[in-house]
Design an enzyme around this catalytic site. Structure first.
Site, PDB file in Angstrom:
ATOM      1  NE  ARG A  25      -3.810  -2.313   2.382  1.00 39.72           N
ATOM      2  CZ  ARG A  25      -3.980  -3.368   2.256  1.00 39.72           C
ATOM      3  NH1 ARG A  25      -2.829  -4.081   2.285  1.00 39.72           N
ATOM      4  NH2 ARG A  25      -5.158  -4.132   2.408  1.00 39.72           N
ATOM      5  NE  ARG A 116      -5.494 -15.715  -5.436  1.00 40.07           N
ATOM      6  CZ  ARG A 116      -4.750 -15.150  -4.230  1.00 40.07           C
ATOM      7  NH1 ARG A 116      -3.416 -15.142  -4.565  1.00 40.07           N
ATOM      8  NH2 ARG A 116      -5.079 -14.472  -3.533  1.00 40.07           N
ATOM      9  CB  SER A 159     -10.449 -10.596  -1.605  1.00 42.18           C
ATOM     10  OG  SER A 159      -9.439  -9.681  -1.728  1.00 42.18           O
ATOM     11  CB  SER A 186     -10.225  -9.066   5.211  1.00 44.40           C
ATOM     12  OG  SER A 186     -10.306 -10.777   5.311  1.00 44.40           O
ATOM     13  CG  ASP A 300      -3.692 -14.656   5.039  1.00 47.42           C
ATOM     14  OD1 ASP A 300      -4.161 -15.421   4.235  1.00 47.42           O
ATOM     15  OD2 ASP A 300      -3.283 -13.605   4.761  1.00 47.42           O
ATOM     16  NE  ARG A 372      -0.612 -16.091   4.534  1.00 51.45           N
ATOM     17  CZ  ARG A 372       0.101 -15.011   4.638  1.00 51.45           C
ATOM     18  NH1 ARG A 372       1.123 -15.207   5.774  1.00 51.45           N
ATOM     19  NH2 ARG A 372       0.106 -13.770   4.231  1.00 51.45           N
TER      20      ARG A 372
END
Length: 415
Positions: A25, A116, A159, A186, A300, A372
Site C-alpha cells: 500500500r 484466481r 476479498s 477482512s 491467513d 503459508r
C-alpha cells in the site's frame, strides 16, 4: 527446492518480518504522490518486489536501500504491460490505478495468480467508466479509457483487496465517487488502507463498511512512512513457540489494524503462555488444549493454527473455512492432504475445520506452492516424532524470505 525440518526445541528472540500488506500500500501511495517518499523497515519479499516493479512500470523511480526504499512518484507509464507476480493484492490494487492513465494497460501474473478469478474487477470498473477485458474472468486483464469516478457496487465477500485499489485510485478521479459494498470480509485490511491514505493526505469517508465516499480531484502528498511488523508471518513463530519451547517476537504492534493479531486470542484459548509488552510478544508452551476460534476475518491464520492444533489435547474447531478456496492454493484441501501425510487428523465440515490432537509422525509433504503451507509444515515438524520433508519449500519467499533462517536462529534444525 526441498527442506528437511527436524523435531526441535526452540527459544530466543527474533524480529517480526515487515508487513507486506502495509508495504505494498505504501508503494502504491508513493507512486501516486508527486515528489519523494521514503519507506522505512521495508519488506523485500516477492510480493513487495512485484509491487515495486509495477510502480516502476507506471512511471515511479524506485531506489532500494538496505533499510529503506525511496520512491519518486508520478504516473507516466513506461510500459503497457505490468506483471504482478503471484500477488493477489498487487493485481487487485494496481488495476484501478492503471486505469487512471487512460491508456491501454495489460496486467498479468504468474503461478497460482493466473488461476484466481478477477470477475469482480471487471464489473466494478465498468461501472466507473473503464473499458475492461479479461481472459474469461482470469488473467491477463486489460484496461483502457480513464477511471472517471462515480458510483459502483461491489461484492466484498471473497476479498477486500479490490476495494483497497478503488480507495487508492478514486481520489485522483475527475468525479466524486461512492462505492457500495456488500458483505465485506477482512474489514481491518481496509482500516490499514485508510490509515496509509491518511498519511499521504487523502480523505476517504467510511460509512459502516457498507458505503465509502471518496472525493475526487484530491492530491497525494509525498511523505515518510514506516512499515510495521507483520502479524501474519509472526503468527508462525508464535505458534512454533507454543508447540516447542518459547519465543519472543519484537516489532509487533499489539494495537495494529492487522487482523492476524488475533493469533494472540487463539494462543491464549489453547493454554499457551502469552505475555504482551510494548512491541514484544512472548509465547511459551504449556498444557495445550483444543480450542474454538473464528478465523473468518483472518483466514491467513488457518495454516499456523492448524499446525498448533495437532499439539492440543482434544478437538479444535476453526470457523471460516469457506474463505480458503481461492488462496495461493485451495488452502483447506491442502491442509487436509498434507497434514494427513504426517499423521494428522483433520476435516472440513461446511464452514469449519475440525482438527483432533494427534501425534505427528513426520514424512513427505508438498507446499502446493503456497508460502503459508510451507511454513505450517515447518512449525508442525517441531514436535513430530521424525523429520518433515517439504517439497517446493522456496515459496516462502512470497511473504517471508528469512523464515527458515529465523527458525534456525531460534534453534530449529533445518537442512
Amino acid at each position: 527446492m526441498k527442506k528437511y525440518v527436524y523435531p526441535s526445541e526452540i527459544s530466543g528472540t527474533i524480529a517480526a518480518p515487515s508487513s507486506k500488506s502495509v508495504m505494498q500500500r505504501a508503494i502504491a501511495a508513493s507512486l501516486l504522490a508527486e515528489g519523494e517518499s521514503r519507506i522505512t523497515n521495508p519488506s523485500f519479499c516477492d510480493d513487495s518486489l512485484a509491487a515495486m516493479r509495477v510502480a516502476e512500470g507506471l512511471g515511479a523511480a524506485v531506489e532500494k536501500k538496505s533499510d529503506s526504499v525511496i520512491i519518486r512518484g508520478g504516473i507516466n507509464p513506461v510500459t503497457d504491460t505490468l506483471n504482478c507476480g503471484e500477488s493477489g493484492l498487487c493485481i487487485r490494487m494496481f488495476t484501478p490505478i492503471a486505469a487512471l492513465t487512460g491508456k491501454r494497460m495489460v496486467l498479468t501474473g504468474e503461478g497460482s495468480l493466473t488461476s484466481r478469478p478477477v470477475s469482480g474487477i471487471e464489473g466494478a470498473l465498468g461501472q466507473l467508466g473503464v473499458s475492461v477485458k479479461s481472459n474469461n474472468t482470469l488473467l491477463p486483464i486489460e484496461v483502457s479509457s480513464i477511471l472517471k469516478g462515480g458510483t459502483a457496487a461491489i461484492d466484498g465477500s471473497m476479498s477486500s483487496q479490490f476495494l483497497t485499489g478503488l480507495l487508492m485510485a478514486l481520489p485522483l478521479a475527475e468525479k466524486d465517487s461512492v462505492i457500495k459494498v456488500d458483505n465485506l470480509k477482512s474489514r481491518e485490511y481496509i482500516d490499514i488502507t485508510i490509515d496509509v491514505l491518511k498519511k499521504f493526505g487523502i480523505r476517504v469517508d467510511n460509512h459502516g463498511y457498507n458505503e465509502f465516499k471518496i472525493p475526487g480531484r484530491q492530491k497525494y502528498t509525498s511523505t515518510d512512512i514506516a512499515v510495521e511488523g507483520d502479524w501474519s508471518g509472526a503468527a508462525f513463530l508464535l505458534c512454533a513457540g507454543a508447540i516447542a519451547g518459547s519465543v519472543s517476537v519484537t516489532g509487533l504492534n499489539s494495537e495494529s489494524c492487522q487482523p492476524d493479531r488475533a493469533v494472540i486470542t487463539a494462543l491464549r484459548k489453547c493454554g499457551a503462555g502469552v505475555t504482551v509488552e510494548k512491541n514484544v510478544i512472548h509465547v511459551k508452551s504449556g498444557s495445550l488444549r483444543g480450542f474454538e476460534f473464528d478465523a473468518t476475518e483472518c483466514p491467513d491464520l488457518f495454516p499456523p493454527l492448524a499446525a498448533l492444533a495437532f499439539y492440543c489435547k482434544g478437538e479444535t474447531v476453526i470457523w471460516g473455512a469457506g474463505r480458503l478456496k481461492h488462496k495461493e492454493s485451495d488452502r483447506g484441501a491442502a491442509i487436509i492432504s498434507e497434514f494427513k501425510k504426517i499423521g494428522g487428523t483433520v476435516k472440513i465440515d461446511k464452514d469449519c475445520m475440525i482438527i483432533r490432537g494427534s501425534s505427528l509422525t513426520g514424512g513427505l509433504t508438498d507446499s502446493h506452492g503456497d508460502h503459508r503451507m510451507a511454513m505450517a509444515c515447518a512449525i508442525a515438524a517441531m514436535g513430530s516424532s521424525d523429520a518433515v520433508e517439504i517439497d517446493h519449500a522456496e515459496c516462502i519467499n512470497k511473504s517471508y524470505n528469512e523464515f527458515y533462517d529465523d527458525m534456525i536462529k531460534l534453534g530449529a534444525e533445518i537442512k
